[in-house]
Scaffold this motif. Structure first.
Motif, PDB file in Angstrom:
ATOM      1  N   LYS B  98      50.536-110.791  -9.689  1.00 41.36           N
ATOM      2  CA  LYS B  98      50.974-109.494  -9.183  1.00 41.36           C
ATOM      3  C   LYS B  98      51.190-108.534 -10.351  1.00 41.36           C
ATOM      4  CE  LYS B  98      51.335-110.941  -4.911  1.00 41.36           C
ATOM      5  NZ  LYS B  98      50.298-110.595  -3.941  1.00 41.36           N
ATOM      6  N   PRO B  99      51.105-107.211 -10.077  1.00 42.77           N
ATOM      7  CA  PRO B  99      51.380-106.249 -11.148  1.00 42.77           C
ATOM      8  C   PRO B  99      52.819-106.359 -11.617  1.00 42.77           C
ATOM      9  CG  PRO B  99      51.021-105.135  -9.036  1.00 42.77           C
ATOM     10  CD  PRO B  99      50.689-106.574  -8.829  1.00 42.77           C
ATOM     11  N   GLN B 104      52.108 -99.648 -16.816  1.00 42.30           N
ATOM     12  CA  GLN B 104      50.890 -98.961 -16.391  1.00 42.30           C
ATOM     13  C   GLN B 104      49.908 -99.093 -17.534  1.00 42.30           C
ATOM     14  OE1 GLN B 104      50.610 -95.373 -14.471  1.00 42.30           O
ATOM     15  NE2 GLN B 104      52.132 -95.888 -12.915  1.00 42.30           N
ATOM     16  N   GLU B 199      46.437-100.601  -7.617  1.00 42.31           N
ATOM     17  CA  GLU B 199      47.700-101.324  -7.685  1.00 42.31           C
ATOM     18  C   GLU B 199      48.690-100.505  -8.509  1.00 42.31           C
ATOM     19  OE1 GLU B 199      47.130-104.723  -5.636  1.00 42.31           O
ATOM     20  OE2 GLU B 199      47.545-105.645  -7.584  1.00 42.31           O
ATOM     21  N   ASP B 201      50.166-101.037 -11.251  1.00 42.19           N
ATOM     22  CA  ASP B 201      49.960-100.951 -12.698  1.00 42.19           C
ATOM     23  C   ASP B 201      48.693-100.150 -13.031  1.00 42.19           C
ATOM     24  OD1 ASP B 201      48.131-102.763 -11.827  1.00 42.19           O
ATOM     25  OD2 ASP B 201      48.740-104.392 -13.143  1.00 42.19           O
ATOM     26  N   LEU B 264      42.444-108.388 -15.151  1.00 45.94           N
ATOM     27  CA  LEU B 264      43.854-108.571 -14.767  1.00 45.94           C
ATOM     28  C   LEU B 264      44.309-110.020 -14.779  1.00 45.94           C
ATOM     29  CD1 LEU B 264      44.334-109.602 -11.588  1.00 45.94           C
ATOM     30  CD2 LEU B 264      43.656-107.298 -11.076  1.00 45.94           C
ATOM     31  N   ARG B 268      47.584-109.316 -16.887  1.00 41.35           N
ATOM     32  CA  ARG B 268      48.855-109.488 -16.174  1.00 41.35           C
ATOM     33  C   ARG B 268      49.581-110.741 -16.649  1.00 41.35           C
ATOM     34  NH1 ARG B 268      47.443-107.664  -9.964  1.00 41.35           N
ATOM     35  NH2 ARG B 268      47.285-105.436 -10.408  1.00 41.35           N
TER      36      ARG B 268
END
Lengths: 336, 324
Positions: B98-99, B104, B199, B201, B264, B268
């Motif tokens: 998940k972000p 950002q 999303e 981010d 990601l 992430r």
């Protein structure tokens, strides 16, 4: 209601009857359809790679065909307007053909979209409550609404008129007149929304132009009547259905008027969707020599007045000119 | 000109309209129907080549990513792992990162340093499991490196298909283009089924199990950042990266759109994107723009930053800059 279903059943039955020419033609068309179904089945299994088309070609080829057919469907109003607004009786004999053509064209539009999908079996993702319909965010969802709406309108109008003819009764006005007028506005909307499929895209600077919808409509209103003239000529030769010359002359007149805004103009004179040689970048942000609202105004004037001042032959449709540009145009408001 | 036509229909009985049904017409009709059905079945025969289980009821009933419960998502990811093992012979680990809060992402690329070696484009392939027809097939890589003529930033005179012995070439400079993860992203707006979204981010992702493959997002993108799977992805088992994410580099089904996700599955988890790690000249800078001490923040504040196609107004999170 029950009577209407009987009517539909009888239409279905009678649509299977005809001379040997009819059967030959239908068999020929069925073979073409089956070839298409076969190609689509292969594509469904192997993916869109079956066509061998690349990114640039694939989307463009399908969407261009789709747009053409939307135009043909929208052009049905070129029969409806003379019949219902100008109350030309002779058009009532043929207006049904326009509506039926619109139905056929819309069905083909929807099929073009379907065969272009990478995952047609996920089509329900667009239909609530099974899926998410991105309205009004995506202009494509607008297109889904206007196309299916136009299809329903024309199915209703054509179905009701045929039903009355079958019953031998005069149609009741409240059952079709409101829908006829709605369908006139709706026809304009289908091609406008389709034009905005391109105009709104950040990635397609070539199409950034406010008058693309007007140009789309103008060319559709030329191409549609052209197709109808061909259809009329065939119908009056092979069928016992009297059309007469008047509808054809009306179509011819409409085409003559609309050819002006629809035709490609000479380079230098600003073209509507910016497609003439050398000037399309005028429509792209950063390349524009003047602000967009000025551009739109100039092109509207160019659309309806042409290059009147420069070459003096812009007066072939002074009425339009006067409507669009007012007294600025230098043409008397009412030439008659 | 003839007068208005008269098409008055006289009432007809059913017997006048229909040919009577007798043994002969019945047989003819039945034979016609049989031939028609046989033709239809023959035309649809290619559908038999669908792999078993390729379109399951579960797939058809699956909900959008953002409507899935954690248990459902876990079940689907396990199913996808199994399917990948069956189809490609390699069992990956699919996760769903998940972000992060307060993050950002931003990406900056130094045009002064880039030499156009395309190592980033190859690293992208190795990381993201794109389809490839041969080992070096860059057509599905998320990065296109453009060779530009000195003197202007002119995309019309650039080429992505340069192939000299050595780079950089005289009087050329190089501009890698990938997804700009725009804040005002046209691709997510046009999707008719919301299969692609941004999303928190800033990364724009695609739910490959929801995409209907209409490719409207590709037409909307000003950066040619999206790729379409025209067929089932082809990838050798030894080339598969097993560290996969549901919204990122898992092997895509055929007929869906895919795109750069700033890796990601790596970023992430606190790593750099694959294209940054491989860059031999250090031309790439990646980080959290909300962190005042990040390198990306320093670049944006102190360097001469250039935004590609700034005039289309999509507000990219990907920036080019120049050293002086």
């Amino acid at each position: 209601m029950r009577d209407y279903l009987t009517f539909l059943w009888r239409v279905w039955r009678v649509s299977w009857q005809g001379s040997w020419k009819f059967y030959a033609w239908m068999i020929f068309l069925s073979v073409l359809v089956l070839v298409g179904v076969n190609a689509w089945a292969r594509q469904f299994v192997q993916g869109l790679a079956t066509t061998g088309m690349t990114d640039q070609v694939s989307w463009g080829a399908y969407i261009a065909n789709f747009t053409f057919l939307v135009g043909v469907a929208a052009a049905a109003v070129m029969l409806v307007i003379p019949a219902y607004i100008y109350k030309k009786d002779y058009m009532h004999e043929v207006v049904l053909f326009g509506e039926l053509m619109a139905i056929a064209a819309i069905v083909m539009c929807l099929l073009f979209v379907t065969v272009d999908l990478g995952h047609p079996e996920r089509f329900h993702h667009m239909i609530p409550p099974f899926g998410i319909f991105n309205f009004p965010g995506s202009i494509l969802s607008w297109d889904v609404i206007v196309l299916n709406g136009y299809l329903l309108l024309n199915l209703h109008i054509a179905g009701y008129m045929l039903y009355c003819r079958y019953r031998g009764t005069a149609p009741t006005k409240k059952f079709y007149i409101p829908f006829v007028f709605l369908s006139i506005a709706w026809a304009v909307s289908i091609h406008t929304v389709t034009a905005f499929l391109y105009v709104g895209l950040a990635g397609r600077a070539y199409w950034h132009h406010p008058l693309v919808p007007a140009r789309f409509l103008a060319s559709a209103f030329v191409a549609g009547p052209a197709l109808m003239i061909l259809a009329f000529q065939i119908i009056r030769r092979v069928m016992r259905y009297d059309i007469g010359d008047k509808p054809i002359f009306t179509m011819r007149m409409i085409m003559t008027v609309l050819l002006r805004p629809a035709r490609p103009q000479r380079p230098g004179a600003v073209d509507l969707d910016g497609h003439c040689a050398g000037c399309h970048w005028a429509a792209v942000p950063g390349h524009a020599p003047e602000p967009p609202y000025r551009r739109a105004e100039h092109r509207l004037r160019d659309l309806f007045c042409g290059d009147l001042d420069r070459e003096g032959h812009g007066a072939d449709h002074p009425r339009l000119c006067a409507v669009a540009a007012g007294p600025d145009c230098g043409i008397p408001a009412d030439p008659e | 000109m003839s007068d208005a036509p008269k098409n008055i229909v006289s009432p007809q009985t059913i017997e006048q309209v229909y040919k009577p049904m007798n043994r002969r017409t019945f047989l003819k009709g039945t034979a016609g129907a049989m031939v028609g059905m046989a033709g239809l079945v023959a035309a649809l025969k290619p559908l038999l080549a669908l792999e078993k289980g390729e379109i399951s009821l579960d797939d058809l009933l699956q909900k959008h990513y953002r409507q899935l419960s954690p248990e459902d998502l876990q079940r689907i990811m396990t199913m996808l792992e199994k399917r990948c093992e069956k189809q490609y012979g390699v069992r990956p680990t699919i996760q769903d990162l998940k972000p992060m809060d307060g993050v950002q992402f931003g990406y900056a690329l130094n045009l002064t340093r880039c030499v156009g070696c395309r190592k980033c484009a190859h690293a992208c392939l190795a990381e993201n499991n794109q389809s490839r027809d041969y080992d070096d097939d860059l057509s599905m890589s998320y990065i296109r490196v453009l060779e530009m003529n000195k003197g202007a930033i002119n995309l019309e005179t650039s080429t992505a298909y340069y192939d000299p012995e050595l780079v950089p070439q005289k009087d050329k400079y190089y501009m890698p283009v990938q997804c700009h993860q725009c804040k005002d992203s046209p691709c997510t707006k046009v999707c008719p089924v919301q299969a692609t979204w941004q999303e928190k981010d800033g990364i724009v992702v695609v739910d490959y199990n929801w995409c209907i493959g209409c490719r409207y997002c590709m037409a909307a993108c000003p950066y040619d950042a999206r790729r379409f799977n025209y067929q089932k992805p082809t990838i050798k088992p030894e080339a598969i990266n097993r560290n996969q994410d549901y919204l990122s580099n898992r092997i895509r089904p055929k007929g869906v759109v895919e795109k750069c996700t700033f890796c990601l599955q790596r970023t992430r988890a606190g790593k750099y994107p694959a294209c940054l790690e491989v860059c031999p000249t250090g031309a790439r800078v990646f980080g959290n723009v909300l962190d005042p001490n990040s390198e990306i923040n320093y670049i944006l504040n102190n360097k001469r930053v250039y935004i590609l196609k700034e005039d289309v107004g999509t507000l990219p999170r990907f920036y080019y800059y120049f050293d002086v």
